[in-house]
Design an enzyme around this catalytic site. Structure first.
Site: not given
Length: 261
Positions: A206, A209-210
């Protein structure tokens, strides 16, 4: 004319986050991407091994020349590690009248390594957030900005209101750090709350992701979408990028930005 988007952020040598993630996202969503690099990180899927900030005037001038020659339909900020860089970016946003600004208040890497000097947090809140059309903090970032723990939906709504008071037109508090099979992002526009659900994906990959979410919002804004629709479409893009994430490296692998292809 192709829509044009600018990312003002750090470089991730591992390619999963930062300007690399932003450019991949812009490209796959049909937007011409440009960069103003703020910092160079020595980074891979395992961690951050060094951060080297560019001089603030260099960051400012990157934004200046891009706006004056090519033009910017939407922009985003990512890693702005120092007070001087935040001030330079805020000045450039105002000087060159950049609208459709998405502020991703990056404070830590996925590995937990700090990417924002403590002294810079207040500058980010006071100088940059008031210029944002959309702000996209995750729960740890929202906690840092609001000064209270976020344990559930009610706390997320409270955090949205606090961050909205700092000046952005839309606040998205992302719920990925909370437990549960459903991940809910809370969007606040100053009047109403909107809830964007995504299903939990069992993966360690992940990283970015931001960055990817905020750059997808930026891409859709550049294409002329209204903010709420841009946020919804970005959430859909991100969900699939996580579901089809890449098992690369020995730590937190990257998303699959190219899943649409």
């Amino acid at each position: 004319m192709i829509p044009k988007a600018l990312t003002i952020a750090g470089s991730d040598s591992g390619g999963g986050a930062g300007i690399q993630a932003d450019l991949k996202t812009f490209t796959v969503l049909g937007v011409y991407g440009m960069t103003a690099i703020t910092s160079i990180t020595v980074q891979n899927t395992v961690g951050v091994f060094g951060v080297y900030d560019l001089p603030a005037h260099v960051v400012y001038n990157q934004i200046k020349v891009v706006v004056e020659d090519i033009g910017v339909d939407a922009a985003k900020t990512g890693m702005l590690s120092s007070e001087e860089i935040i001030k330079a970016v805020s000045k450039a946003i105002k000087d060159f009248r950049i609208e459709n600004l998405v502020v991703d208040p990056v404070m830590r890497a996925k590995s937990g390594d700090s990417l924002l000097a403590p002294s810079a947090k207040e500058t980010l809140i006071k100088e940059l957030l008031p210029l944002a059309l959309v702000a996209t903090p995750n729960i740890p970032e929202a906690q840092e900005m609001c000064g209270f723990e976020i344990k559930g939906l009610e706390d997320m709504e409270k955090a949205c209101k606090v961050i909205y008071s700092f000046g952005p037109s839309y606040v998205v508090v992302k719920g990925g750090h909370l437990e549960g099979d459903k991940k809910v992002d809370v969007v606040y526009d100053g009047k109403s709350f909107h809830y964007l659900e995504g299903k939990y994906v069992l993966t360690k990959n992940t990283h970015g992701t931001g960055c990817t979410f905020s750059s997808a919002i930026t891409a859709f804004l550049a294409k002329g979408e209204e903010p709420l629709e841009a946020i919804r479409k970005a959430k859909h893009y991100l969900q699939s990028a996580i579901e089809k994430s890449l098992d690369i490296g020995h730590g937190h692998g990257p998303l699959n930005h190219m899943w649409m292809l």
